[in-house]
Design an enzyme around this catalytic site. Structure first.
Site, short mmCIF file in Angstrom:
data_model
loop_
_atom_site.label_atom_id
_atom_site.label_comp_id
_atom_site.label_asym_id
_atom_site.label_seq_id
_atom_site.Cartn_x
_atom_site.Cartn_y
_atom_site.Cartn_z
N TYR A 262 0.83 -1.20 0.00
CA TYR A 262 0.00 0.00 0.00
C TYR A 262 0.87 1.26 0.00
O TYR A 262 0.65 2.18 -0.78
CB TYR A 262 -0.92 -0.01 1.22
CG TYR A 262 -1.80 1.20 1.34
CD1 TYR A 262 -2.96 1.30 0.59
CD2 TYR A 262 -1.45 2.25 2.20
CE1 TYR A 262 -3.77 2.43 0.70
CE2 TYR A 262 -2.26 3.37 2.31
CZ TYR A 262 -3.42 3.45 1.56
OH TYR A 262 -4.22 4.56 1.66
N LYS B 53 1.17 4.20 -2.94
CA LYS B 53 0.93 5.62 -2.69
C LYS B 53 2.16 6.47 -2.98
O LYS B 53 2.07 7.58 -3.49
CB LYS B 53 0.44 5.83 -1.25
CG LYS B 53 -0.88 5.16 -0.97
CD LYS B 53 -1.93 5.58 -1.99
CE LYS B 53 -3.26 4.91 -1.76
NZ LYS B 53 -4.27 5.33 -2.74
#
Length: 99
Positions: A59, A63
């Site tokens: 994750y 990002k």
């Protein structure tokens, strides 16, 4: 999206501060994530499954990559008097954030 933005246009993407909470990448890694053609991106060593430690790391990497790619695109967009920004909101309490 960068191929269709009109002169003077504006683009916004949503990212996360989570990309800044991971281990700092090298300048070379940041540059590769920012500029590698989309079709080639998943071939980068840094994004191979054996180099992603867990779902939080995946994750955060996604990002971080989003912010870097927007920064790279901003230069191209600026040549058309257009702009693109990435918004990195604060942490929202979710099961992943609790991790």
């Amino acid at each position: 999206m960068g191929k269709v933005i009109k002169k003077g246009g504006v683009g916004v993407t949503i990212s996360s501060q989570s990309g800044k909470r991971m281990k700092q990448l090298t300048k070379e890694e940041d540059e590769l994530l920012a500029t590698t053609d989309t079709e080639e991106l998943l071939k980068l060593d840094i994004l191979q499954p054996e180099n992603i430690t867990d779902t939080l790391h995946a994750y955060q990497m996604a990002k971080r990559c989003n912010v870097l790619r927007v920064a790279g695109e901003a230069i191209k967009w600026g040549k058309r008097n257009a702009r693109v920004n990435s918004i990195s909101s604060g942490i929202i309490i979710t099961p992943l954030a609790n991790d």
